[in-house]
Structures are given as C-alpha cells and as structure tokens.
Scaffold this motif. Structure first.
Motif, short mmCIF file in Angstrom:
data_model
loop_
_atom_site.label_atom_id
_atom_site.label_comp_id
_atom_site.label_asym_id
_atom_site.label_seq_id
_atom_site.Cartn_x
_atom_site.Cartn_y
_atom_site.Cartn_z
N THR A 26 -33.21 31.46 -29.77
CA THR A 26 -32.07 31.06 -30.60
C THR A 26 -32.51 30.81 -32.04
OG1 THR A 26 -31.00 30.06 -28.67
CG2 THR A 26 -30.20 29.38 -30.83
N ILE A 27 -33.64 30.15 -32.22
CA ILE A 27 -34.13 29.90 -33.57
C ILE A 27 -34.46 31.21 -34.28
CG2 ILE A 27 -36.06 28.92 -34.87
CD1 ILE A 27 -36.04 26.61 -32.86
N LEU A 28 -35.12 32.12 -33.57
CA LEU A 28 -35.45 33.41 -34.18
C LEU A 28 -34.20 34.22 -34.48
CD1 LEU A 28 -38.60 34.39 -32.07
CD2 LEU A 28 -38.51 33.56 -34.43
N ALA A 97 -33.79 13.46 -23.62
CA ALA A 97 -32.62 12.92 -24.34
C ALA A 97 -32.73 13.18 -25.84
CB ALA A 97 -32.48 11.43 -24.05
N ASP A 98 -33.93 13.02 -26.38
CA ASP A 98 -34.13 13.29 -27.80
C ASP A 98 -33.90 14.76 -28.11
OD1 ASP A 98 -34.94 12.53 -30.50
OD2 ASP A 98 -36.74 13.73 -30.08
N SER A 99 -34.34 15.64 -27.23
CA SER A 99 -34.13 17.07 -27.45
C SER A 99 -32.65 17.44 -27.40
CB SER A 99 -34.90 17.88 -26.40
OG SER A 99 -36.28 17.65 -26.53
N ILE A 100 -31.92 16.84 -26.48
CA ILE A 100 -30.48 17.09 -26.40
C ILE A 100 -29.81 16.64 -27.70
CG2 ILE A 100 -28.32 16.41 -25.26
CD1 ILE A 100 -29.95 16.17 -22.66
N ASN A 101 -30.16 15.46 -28.15
CA ASN A 101 -29.56 14.90 -29.36
C ASN A 101 -29.95 15.72 -30.60
OD1 ASN A 101 -28.14 12.98 -30.95
ND2 ASN A 101 -30.09 12.00 -31.43
N TYR A 102 -31.21 16.09 -30.70
CA TYR A 102 -31.68 16.80 -31.89
C TYR A 102 -31.02 18.17 -32.04
CZ TYR A 102 -34.80 18.92 -35.29
OH TYR A 102 -35.30 19.55 -36.40
N TRP A 103 -30.86 18.89 -30.94
CA TRP A 103 -30.32 20.24 -31.01
C TRP A 103 -28.80 20.30 -30.87
CZ3 TRP A 103 -33.44 23.43 -33.15
CH2 TRP A 103 -34.81 23.32 -32.97
N SER A 112 -29.13 22.72 -26.82
CA SER A 112 -28.76 21.41 -26.29
C SER A 112 -28.21 21.52 -24.87
CB SER A 112 -27.73 20.76 -27.21
OG SER A 112 -27.43 19.46 -26.78
N ILE A 113 -27.44 22.57 -24.61
CA ILE A 113 -26.88 22.78 -23.27
C ILE A 113 -28.00 23.04 -22.26
CG2 ILE A 113 -25.50 24.39 -21.87
CD1 ILE A 113 -23.62 24.61 -24.34
#
Length: 134
Positions: A26-28, A97-103, A112-113
């Motif tokens: 996704t980032i790429l 949880a941090d990864s869900i929130n960050y993305w 995030s999904i």
C-alpha cells in the motif's frame, strides 16, 4: 479448545506476514500514485517500522509458545510463567493497537483494517491461552 489454539497458532503468524506485506504494498502503491511528496522523508521509515513491528509481534508469539510448552512439559503453572505471558500479551496488544491507530487515515485505511484482523486473531488466541493456563 485445543484444535482452535493449534490453528490460531499457525494462522496468527501468517496474518502478521500478510498484514506487513499489504502495508508495504500500500505504501509503495501510494508513492507511485503521487500521494506522497517526494521531497519529504523517505518511505523507508514507515516500511522499516512495519517490518520491526511485525518481527517483534512474531518474536512475542514465539515466546508465548515457548512459555506454554514449558508449562505443559514441566507440569507447572507458576506465577512467573503467567506473569511473563501476560507481559508479552500486553506488549503485543500495545503494538497492534498503536498500528491500528497510526494507519487509520484515508490513504492507509486498508493497512488499519488488516491490523484489526490480526488483532482479532490475537485476542482469540489469547483467550485460548487463558483457558489453557487456568
């Protein structure tokens, strides 16, 4: 209970690999679509963060498997093993949880999904471990 634990023991690491792969893709894809300014920071930073988070989650998973097998082989249920497993579970949950929130931004919502799906699998696995450690 035991078959679900065994299946989740294999499904959760696979979900971590899929989540990391989707995140990097996704980032790429966003970079090639021109969503990011090329004069800003490198995309290597978020890709590195994704890889480090995935590696840490995988290591924590292996540590929990080790603790579970140690308690089953030595027929022990000591407080130290339970405490170590709880600390590992909390650390893993914080990373997820941090990864869900960050993305959780419009251009990265798919990441995030996927982290949410991995978190659900992680939570179910932890409930199974809680039943086993009882």
């Amino acid at each position: 209970m035991k078959p679900l634990y065994k299946h989740l023991n294999h499904i959760y690491p696979v979900l971590l690999v899929i989540t990391s792969s989707v995140a990097i893709f996704t980032i790429l894809k966003n970079l090639s679509a021109g969503i990011y300014n090329t004069d800003r920071d490198s995309i290597g930073i978020p890709i590195g963060a994704i890889l480090i988070a995935g590696l840490m989650l995988f290591i924590f998973h292996l540590m929990q498997i080790f603790l579970y097998r140690k308690s089953r082989t030595h027929h022990t249920n000591d407080i130290l093993t339970k405490t170590a497993a709880l600390i590992i579970a909390i650390a893993s949950f914080v990373i997820l949880a941090d990864s869900i929130n960050y993305w959780a931004t419009p251009n990265h919502l798919i990441i995030s999904i996927f982290y949410s799906i991995s978190t659900i699998a992680f939570a179910i696995l932890q409930l199974q471990l809680l039943k086993i450690f009882q």
